[in-house]
Design a protein around this motif. Structure first.
Motif, PDB file in Angstrom:
ATOM      1  N   ASN A 216      -4.734  -3.348   0.920  1.00 51.29           N
ATOM      2  CA  ASN A 216      -5.313  -3.720  -0.375  1.00 51.29           C
ATOM      3  C   ASN A 216      -4.410  -3.232  -1.511  1.00 51.29           C
ATOM      4  OD1 ASN A 216      -8.037  -4.745   0.669  1.00 51.29           O
ATOM      5  ND2 ASN A 216      -7.816  -2.749   1.663  1.00 51.29           N
ATOM      6  N   ASN A 217      -4.612  -3.830  -2.710  1.00 51.80           N
ATOM      7  CA  ASN A 217      -3.750  -3.481  -3.847  1.00 51.80           C
ATOM      8  C   ASN A 217      -4.100  -2.143  -4.464  1.00 51.80           C
ATOM      9  OD1 ASN A 217      -2.236  -5.789  -3.577  1.00 51.80           O
ATOM     10  ND2 ASN A 217      -3.616  -6.986  -4.872  1.00 51.80           N
ATOM     11  N   ASP A 218      -5.287  -1.631  -4.164  1.00 51.88           N
ATOM     12  CA  ASP A 218      -5.690  -0.315  -4.666  1.00 51.88           C
ATOM     13  C   ASP A 218      -6.806   0.192  -3.752  1.00 51.88           C
ATOM     14  OD1 ASP A 218      -5.918   1.968  -6.195  1.00 51.88           O
ATOM     15  OD2 ASP A 218      -6.664   0.957  -8.006  1.00 51.88           O
ATOM     16  N   VAL A 219      -7.164   1.469  -3.929  1.00 52.76           N
ATOM     17  CA  VAL A 219      -8.261   2.069  -3.175  1.00 52.76           C
ATOM     18  C   VAL A 219      -9.517   1.204  -3.358  1.00 52.76           C
ATOM     19  CG1 VAL A 219      -9.784   4.083  -3.095  1.00 52.76           C
ATOM     20  CG2 VAL A 219      -7.303   4.400  -3.284  1.00 52.76           C
ATOM     21  N   VAL A 220     -10.155   0.820  -2.234  1.00 53.25           N
ATOM     22  CA  VAL A 220     -11.244  -0.159  -2.263  1.00 53.25           C
ATOM     23  C   VAL A 220     -12.546   0.454  -2.786  1.00 53.25           C
ATOM     24  CG1 VAL A 220     -12.736  -1.528  -0.721  1.00 53.25           C
ATOM     25  CG2 VAL A 220     -10.262  -1.630  -0.461  1.00 53.25           C
ATOM     26  N   ALA A 221     -12.811   1.714  -2.465  1.00 53.76           N
ATOM     27  CA  ALA A 221     -14.076   2.350  -2.878  1.00 53.76           C
ATOM     28  C   ALA A 221     -13.797   3.759  -3.377  1.00 53.76           C
ATOM     29  CB  ALA A 221     -15.041   2.407  -1.700  1.00 53.76           C
ATOM     30  N   GLU A 222     -14.549   4.192  -4.370  1.00 51.27           N
ATOM     31  CA  GLU A 222     -14.412   5.523  -4.965  1.00 51.27           C
ATOM     32  C   GLU A 222     -12.957   5.806  -5.394  1.00 51.27           C
ATOM     33  OE1 GLU A 222     -16.756   8.740  -3.049  1.00 51.27           O
ATOM     34  OE2 GLU A 222     -17.269   7.222  -1.558  1.00 51.27           O
ATOM     35  N   PRO A 223     -12.370   4.918  -6.214  1.00 51.44           N
ATOM     36  CA  PRO A 223     -10.951   5.103  -6.587  1.00 51.44           C
ATOM     37  C   PRO A 223     -10.696   6.452  -7.279  1.00 51.44           C
ATOM     38  CG  PRO A 223     -11.996   3.381  -7.927  1.00 51.44           C
ATOM     39  CD  PRO A 223     -12.935   3.689  -6.813  1.00 51.44           C
ATOM     40  N   HIS A 224     -11.600   6.875  -8.153  1.00 50.52           N
ATOM     41  CA  HIS A 224     -11.380   8.146  -8.849  1.00 50.52           C
ATOM     42  C   HIS A 224     -11.341   9.308  -7.848  1.00 50.52           C
ATOM     43  CE1 HIS A 224     -11.787  11.457 -11.655  1.00 50.52           C
ATOM     44  NE2 HIS A 224     -12.865  11.856 -10.987  1.00 50.52           N
ATOM     45  N   THR A 225     -12.336   9.338  -6.968  1.00 50.10           N
ATOM     46  CA  THR A 225     -12.437  10.413  -5.978  1.00 50.10           C
ATOM     47  C   THR A 225     -11.193  10.476  -5.091  1.00 50.10           C
ATOM     48  OG1 THR A 225     -14.829  10.199  -5.922  1.00 50.10           O
ATOM     49  CG2 THR A 225     -13.804  11.255  -4.007  1.00 50.10           C
ATOM     50  N   PHE A 226     -10.779   9.322  -4.557  1.00 50.06           N
ATOM     51  CA  PHE A 226      -9.702   9.356  -3.566  1.00 50.06           C
ATOM     52  C   PHE A 226      -8.323   9.492  -4.208  1.00 50.06           C
ATOM     53  CE2 PHE A 226     -13.195   7.512  -0.970  1.00 50.06           C
ATOM     54  CZ  PHE A 226     -13.258   8.543  -0.039  1.00 50.06           C
ATOM     55  N   MET A 383     -27.000 -12.057  -3.621  1.00 53.25           N
ATOM     56  CA  MET A 383     -27.326 -10.668  -3.967  1.00 53.25           C
ATOM     57  C   MET A 383     -26.243 -10.172  -4.922  1.00 53.25           C
ATOM     58  SD  MET A 383     -30.113 -10.061  -2.310  1.00 53.25           S
ATOM     59  CE  MET A 383     -30.369  -8.277  -2.388  1.00 53.25           C
ATOM     60  N   LYS A 384     -26.680  -9.615  -6.072  1.00 52.34           N
ATOM     61  CA  LYS A 384     -25.702  -9.128  -7.060  1.00 52.34           C
ATOM     62  C   LYS A 384     -25.981  -7.669  -7.392  1.00 52.34           C
ATOM     63  CE  LYS A 384     -24.186 -13.195  -9.549  1.00 52.34           C
ATOM     64  NZ  LYS A 384     -24.348 -14.013 -10.769  1.00 52.34           N
ATOM     65  N   PRO A 385     -24.907  -6.877  -7.653  1.00 53.36           N
ATOM     66  CA  PRO A 385     -25.131  -5.485  -8.052  1.00 53.36           C
ATOM     67  C   PRO A 385     -25.919  -5.435  -9.357  1.00 53.36           C
ATOM     68  CG  PRO A 385     -22.803  -5.903  -7.587  1.00 53.36           C
ATOM     69  CD  PRO A 385     -23.493  -7.231  -7.578  1.00 53.36           C
ATOM     70  N   VAL A 386     -26.923  -4.585  -9.424  1.00 54.87           N
ATOM     71  CA  VAL A 386     -27.699  -4.401 -10.656  1.00 54.87           C
ATOM     72  C   VAL A 386     -26.827  -3.578 -11.619  1.00 54.87           C
ATOM     73  CG1 VAL A 386     -29.828  -3.432 -11.644  1.00 54.87           C
ATOM     74  CG2 VAL A 386     -29.847  -4.430  -9.330  1.00 54.87           C
ATOM     75  N   PRO A 387     -26.751  -3.977 -12.916  1.00 58.69           N
ATOM     76  CA  PRO A 387     -25.947  -3.211 -13.875  1.00 58.69           C
ATOM     77  C   PRO A 387     -26.311  -1.726 -13.868  1.00 58.69           C
ATOM     78  CG  PRO A 387     -26.729  -5.250 -14.880  1.00 58.69           C
ATOM     79  CD  PRO A 387     -27.370  -5.164 -13.529  1.00 58.69           C
ATOM     80  N   ASN A 388     -25.322  -0.872 -14.047  1.00 55.36           N
ATOM     81  CA  ASN A 388     -25.502   0.595 -14.122  1.00 55.36           C
ATOM     82  C   ASN A 388     -25.836   1.282 -12.799  1.00 55.36           C
ATOM     83  OD1 ASN A 388     -24.995   0.800 -16.882  1.00 55.36           O
ATOM     84  ND2 ASN A 388     -27.117   0.245 -17.362  1.00 55.36           N
ATOM     85  N   THR A 389     -25.767   0.548 -11.681  1.00 59.63           N
ATOM     86  CA  THR A 389     -26.111   1.210 -10.417  1.00 59.63           C
ATOM     87  C   THR A 389     -24.882   1.567  -9.574  1.00 59.63           C
ATOM     88  OG1 THR A 389     -26.380  -0.853  -9.162  1.00 59.63           O
ATOM     89  CG2 THR A 389     -28.340   0.020 -10.273  1.00 59.63           C
ATOM     90  N   LEU A 390     -23.743   0.930  -9.836  1.00 57.54           N
ATOM     91  CA  LEU A 390     -22.541   1.223  -9.037  1.00 57.54           C
ATOM     92  C   LEU A 390     -21.870   2.470  -9.592  1.00 57.54           C
ATOM     93  CD1 LEU A 390     -20.337   0.556  -6.922  1.00 57.54           C
ATOM     94  CD2 LEU A 390     -19.286  -0.933  -8.623  1.00 57.54           C
ATOM     95  N   ALA A 391     -21.773   3.515  -8.768  1.00 58.88           N
ATOM     96  CA  ALA A 391     -21.156   4.754  -9.252  1.00 58.88           C
ATOM     97  C   ALA A 391     -20.689   5.605  -8.082  1.00 58.88           C
ATOM     98  CB  ALA A 391     -22.155   5.547 -10.082  1.00 58.88           C
TER      99      ALA A 391
END
Lengths: 417, 119
Positions: A216-226, A383-391
């Protein structure tokens, strides 16, 4: 739809007692039958919840393995913090507490016209509704043999093989970890594994390198953490290479061929690109385009858009929701509710929500978390992510490391017992 | 259809009717939404370890906590993000469901034990 006589029997207030008094053969002919293929988080949860929500529906779970070995927490077996028994989940409670019939056999074919599942041992299991939860299958990479270089992306013997690989890395040696293109099972999982491999080498061997090859072109999940973990916690140990695809492996020479050229390694964990379990393509659930990797389904019920009365949940479904044990459990409940309503002659819930949460160890003492909630969008039918829930967690902590075990134990219990 | 009990006590007959209703009618409102909490808080809110048990908390308590979390999301709180996933009406249904399963599991005798096993 249901046969009228079956409907009538189910509506009687004494149906429970009457059914219990009938010989099993007659009962089998009278009550609705759900067959579930695959005993991971998705399959176990749907079997349990259908029985909890309507014990008059007969549920048969077809699974060749005697227990499920959880991918969740399996990196902690790799680094020695846990043992295999901590992540081995048996089917006993599904049978004894909820009355799920367990068939220890492998499903080899589906006949959607006769509505039967054929197994390796030659049984034919009739169904009114079929739920497929077979998990993932892997693309082949030239020269790569998972018996030699474990992917450990299905837990079990592969987990122990990876543990042995890690323990054998020579002092100052290099460990290559290759991440496939998304979507794949457990978005943060490969980065979590890179962290724990680095942590292990740091604690046990000093020096050493973990070379992360990410398709992938960047970290797929939790980019800040990883990114923080790779650049700070594991500075000088982890090397992160985005947009790097493994094309072939020559392990006799310890060489891995990528789109940027060959790399030498002392040990390697190459996670191949993934697709829906093999049974799906063979049964027409992926349609005729070989580029389709995941089953198109209606997210209100998880019924296949291509084959009626066959539902697909967990990693094999193609709604775009993340592939994880937690989400598999979430989808299984939406599917179970839709099945219970179907046998009562009702439409599925028009506004389902699926909740995702997971914890990833970053060191031997700290963990981070990732969360998102999905809701059905009637305009797009997705199914769509609800705003403000992805973190993601702002920083890994020992408190989250503790939270990880509370999460896992409850998820294991809610799915398997 | 005849019951296999000669003179069923009232509570048993009622329990059977409730069980039949629960099994065949519309699922109780909020049940599917509340089931999304179970991954962390246990089946029907009966947590097994390390997480808050929700069964038996009052409707007002659960509703109040969730709307407060949703209104003021703190970055270090995973539950605040979860709460943000639901509308106020959905939170009301979830709260009512947990308050109900908690009550029927602990205080209302025969009816509840029947419902508990069949719900």
């Amino acid at each position: 739809m249901l046969l009228p006589n079956r409907r009538k029997l189910m509506q009687g207030s004494g149906a429970l007692l009457a059914a219990a008094a009938l010989p099993s053969r007659l009962r089998a002919a009278a009550l609705p039958r759900v067959v579930v293929i695959g005993g991971g988080f998705a399959g176990a949860t749907v079997a349990k919840y259908v029985r909890r929500w309507n014990p008059q529906i007969q549920v048969t779970l077809v699974e060749p393995n005697p227990a499920h070995v959880s991918c969740i927490l399996s990196n902690l077996v790799m680094n020695g913090a846990l043992t295999m028994s901590d992540i081995t989940l048996r089917y006993d409670t599904l049978r004894t507490k909820y009355g799920v019939s367990i068939v220890a056999d492998r499903a080899v074919a589906i006949d959607p016209v006769a509505r039967q599942v054929r197994t390796q041992n030659g049984s034919r299991l009739p169904y009114d509704k079929l739920v497929l939860a077979p998990g993932i299958d892997f693309d082949a990479i030239p020269g790569l043999d998972s018996a030699v270089l474990p992917h450990a992306w299905q837990a079990g013997p592969q987990t122990l093989a990876l543990k042995a690989q890690l323990a054998a890395v020579p002092a100052g040696g290099s460990f290559v970890l290759a991440i496939p293109p998304a979507p794949y099972r457990c978005p943060p999982g490969p980065y979590e594994r890179a962290c724990l491999v680095a942590d292990y080498l740091k604690r046990n061997r000093r020096a050493g390198k973990v070379i992360v090859l990410d398709a992938n072109n960047d970290v797929v999940a939790e980019p800040h953490t990883f990114h923080t973990a790779f650049q700070t916690t594991y500075a000088g140990i982890v090397e992160y290479h985005p947009a790097t695809v493994v094309e072939a492996v020559d392990w006799s020479a310890r060489r891995i061929h990528t789109n940027w050229g060959p790399i030498q390694a002392d040990a390697a964990n190459i996670i191949p690109r993934q697709r829906a379990g093999q049974l799906l393509a063979a049964s027409g659930l992926l349609g005729s385009d070989p580029a389709t990797r995941w089953a198109p389904v209606n997210p209100l019920s998880y019924e296949s858009r291509l084959v009626p009365d066959v539902h697909v949940i967990g990693d094999s479904q193609g709604t775009g929701q993340p592939k994880s044990g937690h989400m598999a459990n979430a989808q299984a409940k939406v599917c179970a509710d839709a099945l219970v309503r179907y046998f009562a002659g009702e439409a599925p819930d028009p506004a389902p929500v699926t909740a995702s949460a997971c914890y990833s160890p970053i060191t031997a003492r700290t963990a981070s978390w990732l969360t998102v909630v999905f809701a059905y969008d009637p305009v797009s039918g997705t199914m769509k992510p609800v705003p403000n829930t992805l973190a993601e967690a702002p920083a890994p902590s020992s408190e989250h490391y503790e939270g990880m075990f509370g999460w896992a134990k409850n998820l294991f219990a809610d799915s398997f017992s | 259809m005849k019951l296999h009990l000669k003179r069923p006590p009232r509570s048993v007959a009622l329990a059977l009717l409730l069980a039949a209703a629960a099994a065949h009618g519309a699922p109780p409102a909020g049940r599917l939404l509340a089931a999304q909490c179970a991954q962390c808080h246990g089946t029907d809110g009966q947590a097994v370890a390390g997480m808050e048990k929700l069964a038996g908390e009052s409707e007002g308590e659960i509703y109040g906590e969730l709307v407060k979390m949703k209104a003021n999301i703190k970055p270090d709180e995973i539950m605040h993000r979860q709460a943000a996933g639901y509308t106020d009406a959905q939170i009301r249904l979830i709260a009512r469901y947990f308050a109900t399963v908690g009550r029927s599991a602990t205080t209302t005798g025969a009816v509840s034990s029947r419902r508990k096993s069949d719900d």
